[in-house]
Design an enzyme around this catalytic site. Structure first.
Site, PDB file in Angstrom:
ATOM      1  CE  LYS A 115      -3.399   5.104  -1.872  1.00 27.11           C
ATOM      2  NZ  LYS A 115      -4.428   5.764  -2.672  1.00 27.11           N
TER       3      LYS A 115
ATOM      4  CE1 TYR B 271      -3.795   2.479   0.809  1.00 29.70           C
ATOM      5  CE2 TYR B 271      -2.116   3.485   2.210  1.00 29.70           C
ATOM      6  CZ  TYR B 271      -3.344   3.560   1.569  1.00 29.70           C
ATOM      7  OH  TYR B 271      -4.098   4.703   1.672  1.00 29.70           O
TER       8      TYR B 271
HETATM    9  N1  LIG Z   1      -9.259   6.882   5.118  1.00 24.59           N
HETATM   10  C1  LIG Z   1      -7.999   7.244   5.356  1.00 24.59           C
HETATM   11  O1  LIG Z   1      -7.593   7.418   6.530  1.00 24.59           O
HETATM   12  C2  LIG Z   1      -7.035   7.463   4.213  1.00 24.59           C
HETATM   13  C3  LIG Z   1      -5.735   7.922   4.515  1.00 24.59           C
HETATM   14  C4  LIG Z   1      -4.842   8.127   3.467  1.00 24.59           C
HETATM   15  C5  LIG Z   1      -5.235   7.916   2.161  1.00 24.59           C
HETATM   16  N2  LIG Z   1      -6.497   7.455   1.898  1.00 24.59           N
HETATM   17  C6  LIG Z   1      -6.863   7.226   0.496  1.00 24.59           C
HETATM   18  O2  LIG Z   1      -8.103   7.859   0.226  1.00 24.59           O
HETATM   19  C7  LIG Z   1      -8.857   7.068  -0.706  1.00 24.59           C
HETATM   20  C8  LIG Z   1     -10.203   6.698  -0.112  1.00 24.59           C
HETATM   21  O3  LIG Z   1      -9.991   6.027   1.115  1.00 24.59           O
HETATM   22  P1  LIG Z   1     -11.192   5.386   1.934  1.00 24.59           P
HETATM   23  O4  LIG Z   1     -10.689   5.203   3.302  1.00 24.59           O
HETATM   24  O5  LIG Z   1     -12.444   6.144   1.707  1.00 24.59           O
HETATM   25  O6  LIG Z   1     -11.253   3.944   1.231  1.00 24.59           O
HETATM   26  P2  LIG Z   1     -12.459   2.913   1.038  1.00 24.59           P
HETATM   27  O7  LIG Z   1     -13.564   3.185   1.996  1.00 24.59           O
HETATM   28  O8  LIG Z   1     -11.851   1.552   1.027  1.00 24.59           O
HETATM   29  O9  LIG Z   1     -12.977   3.270  -0.425  1.00 24.59           O
HETATM   30  C9  LIG Z   1     -12.242   2.965  -1.564  1.00 24.59           C
HETATM   31  C10 LIG Z   1     -13.221   2.625  -2.652  1.00 24.59           C
HETATM   32  O10 LIG Z   1     -12.477   2.207  -3.801  1.00 24.59           O
HETATM   33  C11 LIG Z   1     -13.319   1.380  -4.552  1.00 24.59           C
HETATM   34  N3  LIG Z   1     -12.527   0.451  -5.360  1.00 24.59           N
HETATM   35  C12 LIG Z   1     -11.627  -0.467  -4.948  1.00 24.59           C
HETATM   36  N4  LIG Z   1     -11.150  -1.152  -5.993  1.00 24.59           N
HETATM   37  C13 LIG Z   1     -11.741  -0.619  -7.107  1.00 24.59           C
HETATM   38  C14 LIG Z   1     -11.647  -0.885  -8.485  1.00 24.59           C
HETATM   39  N5  LIG Z   1     -10.860  -1.859  -8.982  1.00 24.59           N
HETATM   40  N6  LIG Z   1     -12.380  -0.135  -9.335  1.00 24.59           N
HETATM   41  C15 LIG Z   1     -13.192   0.844  -8.879  1.00 24.59           C
HETATM   42  N7  LIG Z   1     -13.324   1.139  -7.567  1.00 24.59           N
HETATM   43  C16 LIG Z   1     -12.609   0.405  -6.695  1.00 24.59           C
HETATM   44  C17 LIG Z   1     -14.214   0.613  -3.557  1.00 24.59           C
HETATM   45  O11 LIG Z   1     -15.557   0.660  -4.017  1.00 24.59           O
HETATM   46  P3  LIG Z   1     -16.224  -0.561  -4.836  1.00 24.59           P
HETATM   47  O12 LIG Z   1     -15.933  -1.797  -4.055  1.00 24.59           O
HETATM   48  O13 LIG Z   1     -17.669  -0.200  -4.940  1.00 24.59           O
HETATM   49  O14 LIG Z   1     -15.555  -0.541  -6.161  1.00 24.59           O
HETATM   50  C18 LIG Z   1     -14.131   1.452  -2.275  1.00 24.59           C
HETATM   51  O15 LIG Z   1     -15.380   1.947  -1.914  1.00 24.59           O
HETATM   52  C19 LIG Z   1      -7.977   5.868  -1.039  1.00 24.59           C
HETATM   53  O16 LIG Z   1      -7.223   6.140  -2.191  1.00 24.59           O
HETATM   54  C20 LIG Z   1      -7.083   5.754   0.175  1.00 24.59           C
HETATM   55  O17 LIG Z   1      -5.885   5.074  -0.103  1.00 24.59           O
HETATM   56  C21 LIG Z   1      -7.397   7.225   2.901  1.00 24.59           C
END
Ligand SMILES: NC(=O)c1ccc[n+]([C@@H]2O[C@H](COP(=O)([O-])OP(=O)(O)OC[C@H]3O[C@@H](n4cnc5c(N)ncnc54)[C@H](OP(=O)(O)O)[C@@H]3O)[C@@H](O)[C@H]2O)c1
Length: 262
Positions: free
Chosen positions: A170, A166
């Site tokens: 990133k 991961y």
């Molecule tokens: N939350 C945090 O603390 C945090 C911190 C740093 C960075 N981020 C970044 O912010 C972004 C959102 O994070 P989050 O926490 O909201 O993550 P999340 O809840 O896991 O949401 C990510 C979404 O990506 C979709 N996804 C996964 N594989 C896919 C594919 N092959 N095609 C299309 N959609 C796909 C999934 O939806 P489906 O299953 O419906 O496709 C999922 O709902 C990510 O890039 C994460 O790395 C988050």
């Protein structure tokens, strides 16, 4: 004065697209962009969830919100999604590459090649494919704004976590952002990334509920001693997409409560 400032952040008339926007930060990016005036495509693999999010955001903001399938790891699916956008609005102003697989808990020495590849395929290759194909629309328009999702884990080694696929994915997204900001400036396309720290999404709240000790320890590394909330990330996306950020290109905007200071 207030009106001038509001105008700087106004996204009325803009068309935005957020991948993986059925839940979590993606849904919040869609909501914030719509609140600022944009019409938004919500794309994800789970279509019923994307449709529910679209309905909710439309009710709240009155903007046009479309929900549609995309698998960012599948080039044909990305190309179909581009065609859908061409047929529906004929243009795309803001692309948020949010879809990702989350951080694993497996130490690197126990990570399988399949797990490694799956993470790279979604987080890095998926961002590449969406940039490649939606980017062609923006190049033809000679305008656009791309916002990629990087992460704190791509910048520093997180304490009390297993790093690995991961974090490497990133870090690479940050590199891709910089490269393309340089290459696409000639087409009037800005490419930036957001680097969130620990954010209280529903999934993270559920994790914390089961791992209270992890949460407590994490606070020791965040000078503000609080996790961020999704709305704060949404505000950053609106800022980057707006005229207020028109001179920001190739940046990775860190929003981590100060975690990376030390
Ligand atoms: N939350 C945090 O603390 C945090 C911190 C740093 C960075 N981020 C970044 O912010 C972004 C959102 O994070 P989050 O926490 O909201 O993550 P999340 O809840 O896991 O949401 C990510 C979404 O990506 C979709 N996804 C996964 N594989 C896919 C594919 N092959 N095609 C299309 N959609 C796909 C999934 O939806 P489906 O299953 O419906 O496709 C999922 O709902 C990510 O890039 C994460 O790395 C988050």
């Amino acid at each position: 004065m207030e009106t001038i400032m509001k105008k700087q952040f106004d996204l009325t008339g803009k068309i935005a697209l957020v991948t993986g926007a059925g839940q979590g930060l993606g849904k919040e990016f869609a909501r914030s962009l719509a609140s600022a005036g944009a019409d938004v495509f919500i794309m994800a693999r789970n279509v019923p969830r994307a449709e529910k999010a679209a309905e909710e955001i439309h009710e709240e903001t009155g903007r046009k919100i479309w929900a549609r399938f995309i698998d960012v790891t599948d080039e044909h699916s990305v190309m179909d999604a581009v065609q859908f956008v061409r047929d529906t609005t004929g243009r795309l102003d803001i692309l948020v590459n949010n879809a990702a697989l989350g951080r694993g808990v497996t130490p690197l020495q126990d990570t399988t090649l399949e797990e490694w590849n799956a993470t790279m395929n979604t987080n890095l290759n998926g961002t590449f494919l969406c940039m490649k194909h939606f980017g062609k629309m923006m190049i033809a328009q000679k305008s656009g704004c791309v916002i990629n999702l990087a992460s704190l884990g791509g910048k520093v080694c997180l304490k009390n976590c297993c790093t690995g696929a991961y974090d490497v994915s990133k870090a690479a997204v940050e590199g891709l952002t910089r490269c393309m900001a340089g290459e696409w400036a000639q087409y009037n396309i800005r490419v930036n990334s957001i680097c969130p720290g620990y954010i209280l999404t529903d999934i993270n709240k559920a994790y914390i509920a089961e791992h209270g000790d992890f949460y407590e320890k994490s606070l020791d590394h965040i000078p503000t001693r609080v996790w961020g909330n999704p709305e704060q990330m949404g505000d950053i996306a609106v800022f980057i997409a707006s005229d207020a950020a028109s001179y920001i290109n190739g940046s990775n905007l860190v929003a981590d409560g100060g975690y990376t200071i030390f």
